[in-house]
Design a protein around this motif. Structure first.
Motif, PDB file in Angstrom:
ATOM      1  N   VAL A  87       2.186   6.448  -2.740  1.00  0.00           N
ATOM      2  CA  VAL A  87       2.496   5.043  -2.451  1.00  0.00           C
ATOM      3  C   VAL A  87       1.347   4.124  -2.858  1.00  0.00           C
ATOM      4  O   VAL A  87       1.555   3.097  -3.510  1.00  0.00           O
ATOM      5  N   LEU A  88       0.122   4.490  -2.487  1.00  0.00           N
ATOM      6  CA  LEU A  88      -1.024   3.605  -2.716  1.00  0.00           C
ATOM      7  C   LEU A  88      -1.661   3.798  -4.092  1.00  0.00           C
ATOM      8  O   LEU A  88      -2.168   2.838  -4.675  1.00  0.00           O
ATOM      9  N   ASP A  89      -1.668   5.026  -4.582  1.00  0.00           N
ATOM     10  CA  ASP A  89      -2.283   5.333  -5.880  1.00  0.00           C
ATOM     11  C   ASP A  89      -3.718   4.806  -5.936  1.00  0.00           C
ATOM     12  O   ASP A  89      -4.104   4.080  -6.845  1.00  0.00           O
ATOM     13  N   ASN A  90      -4.518   5.214  -4.965  1.00  0.00           N
ATOM     14  CA  ASN A  90      -5.880   4.674  -4.870  1.00  0.00           C
ATOM     15  C   ASN A  90      -6.948   5.760  -4.757  1.00  0.00           C
ATOM     16  O   ASN A  90      -7.995   5.550  -4.144  1.00  0.00           O
ATOM     17  N   ASN A 122      -5.552  -1.008  -6.493  1.00  0.00           N
ATOM     18  CA  ASN A 122      -4.250  -0.460  -6.115  1.00  0.00           C
ATOM     19  C   ASN A 122      -4.112  -0.339  -4.600  1.00  0.00           C
ATOM     20  O   ASN A 122      -3.050  -0.618  -4.029  1.00  0.00           O
ATOM     21  N   LYS A 125      -3.559  -3.754  -3.133  1.00  0.00           N
ATOM     22  CA  LYS A 125      -2.265  -4.313  -3.536  1.00  0.00           C
ATOM     23  C   LYS A 125      -1.099  -3.657  -2.799  1.00  0.00           C
ATOM     24  O   LYS A 125      -0.110  -4.327  -2.462  1.00  0.00           O
ATOM     25  N   ASN A 126      -1.210  -2.364  -2.540  1.00  0.00           N
ATOM     26  CA  ASN A 126      -0.075  -1.622  -1.977  1.00  0.00           C
ATOM     27  C   ASN A 126      -0.178  -1.355  -0.481  1.00  0.00           C
ATOM     28  O   ASN A 126       0.759  -0.802   0.102  1.00  0.00           O
ATOM     29  N   ILE A 127      -1.282  -1.740   0.137  1.00  0.00           N
ATOM     30  CA  ILE A 127      -1.477  -1.397   1.547  1.00  0.00           C
ATOM     31  C   ILE A 127      -0.429  -2.043   2.444  1.00  0.00           C
ATOM     32  O   ILE A 127      -0.117  -1.527   3.533  1.00  0.00           O
ATOM     33  N   HIS A 128       0.175  -3.146   2.007  1.00  0.00           N
ATOM     34  CA  HIS A 128       1.179  -3.813   2.843  1.00  0.00           C
ATOM     35  C   HIS A 128       2.400  -2.923   3.075  1.00  0.00           C
ATOM     36  O   HIS A 128       3.164  -3.139   4.026  1.00  0.00           O
ATOM     37  N   LEU A 129       2.579  -1.914   2.223  1.00  0.00           N
ATOM     38  CA  LEU A 129       3.722  -1.015   2.387  1.00  0.00           C
ATOM     39  C   LEU A 129       3.605  -0.174   3.655  1.00  0.00           C
ATOM     40  O   LEU A 129       4.590   0.417   4.096  1.00  0.00           O
ATOM     41  N   TYR A 130       2.412  -0.121   4.235  1.00  0.00           N
ATOM     42  CA  TYR A 130       2.208   0.612   5.484  1.00  0.00           C
ATOM     43  C   TYR A 130       2.037  -0.324   6.678  1.00  0.00           C
ATOM     44  O   TYR A 130       1.573   0.098   7.728  1.00  0.00           O
ATOM     45  N   GLU A 134       6.698  -4.357   7.113  1.00  0.00           N
ATOM     46  CA  GLU A 134       7.327  -3.670   5.987  1.00  0.00           C
ATOM     47  C   GLU A 134       8.090  -2.435   6.463  1.00  0.00           C
ATOM     48  O   GLU A 134       9.172  -2.118   5.953  1.00  0.00           O
TER      49      GLU A 134
END
Length: 259
Positions: A87-90, A122, A125-130, A134
């Motif tokens: 999900v995060l790709d970090n 990344n 940018k993607n941390i909001h998915l957790y 969300e």
């Protein structure tokens, strides 16, 4: 401090001394919960990496915390970090049993500034998915996509009728048919029983069966007669076969059982 923790700390101190890393390694003895965000920020500011090399990690909350502060990660490939990384790709995933793999991943992130910056970006940018909003949004969207289900009773034979009926006489007719079949079943058991078995059967058992037959037949016939007077009588089902009639499809089914 337990013997295991003391052994690990001693190994770390020896490595610091061996590689002359004094002043380069911080190992606070105690810290408050409020200090954790500052520790993440310090590691990210100094271009560091967060590592979680657990043998098995059920979820990996610390990885999400690190990503929220822009800190790239190196994590075990066993358990929750696999999903988090997708999900995060970090960061990078490693085998926790392979020391060389862990060292290579850490060196790769620290040495490759572009890779480090990309992992940091990344994660932010993607941390909001957790986040909770969300999560709730995804949960509600999954529920909304589910089609309503209405269980129905269906006939087992291929030529079954597909129409549904709400008529009370359907249920009453089934009750009457079941009561008749119950009577036939009991009569068959009585006729098929040997003389020796009849001699052993108590009179109380026979009386209970007779009373059950009479009460059930009288009750079902009485209700069926009242139903016909009310205009709910229907054509009898001639397609039923077997010891008990096959249930027709209907929205409501009432089952009355007695012991």
């Amino acid at each position: 401090m337990s013997s295991t923790s003391a052994s690990v700390l001693l190994s770390v101190l020896k490595l610091i001394d061996k590689h002359d890393l004094y002043g380069q390694v911080a190992y606070p003895k105690h810290h408050k919960q409020s200090d954790v965000p500052d520790i993440y920020r310090l590691a990210a500011k100094t271009k560091g990496v967060f590592i979680n090399p657990a043998f098995i990690e059920p979820f990996g909350l610390t990885l999400i915390e690190a990503a929220a502060y822009g800190l790239p990660i190196v994590a075990t490939k066993n358990g929750g970090p696999v999903d988090i990384q997708q999900v995060l790709d970090n960061g990078l995933l490693v085998d926790p049993h392979d020391q060389q793999s862990i060292a290579d991943a850490l060196l790769k992130l620290v040495a490759d500034k572009q890779l480090w910056a990309r992992c940091r970006q990344n994660g932010l940018k993607n941390i909001h998915l957790y986040s909770w909003p969300e999560h709730c949004k995804t949960y509600l969207s999954r529920i909304a996509s589910c089609k309503p289900r209405h269980p129905q009773w269906q006939r087992s034979d291929d030529g079954a009728e597909t129409s549904e009926s709400d008529s009370p006489s359907d249920s009453l007719r089934d009750i009457q048919d079941l009561s008749l079949n119950l009577k036939f079943s009991m009569d068959g058991e009585k006729s098929g029983t040997s003389v020796n078995d009849n001699s052993l059967e108590s009179e109380g058992s026979i009386d209970r069966k007779s009373k059950l037959e009479s009460a059930l037949l009288a009750w079902s016939k009485g209700i069926s007669r009242d139903t016909r007077k009310a205009g709910f009588s229907e054509k009898a089902d001639h397609n039923s076969s077997g010891k008990f009639p096959v249930l027709r499809r209907r929205k409501h089914l009432v089952v009355i059982a007695g012991l």
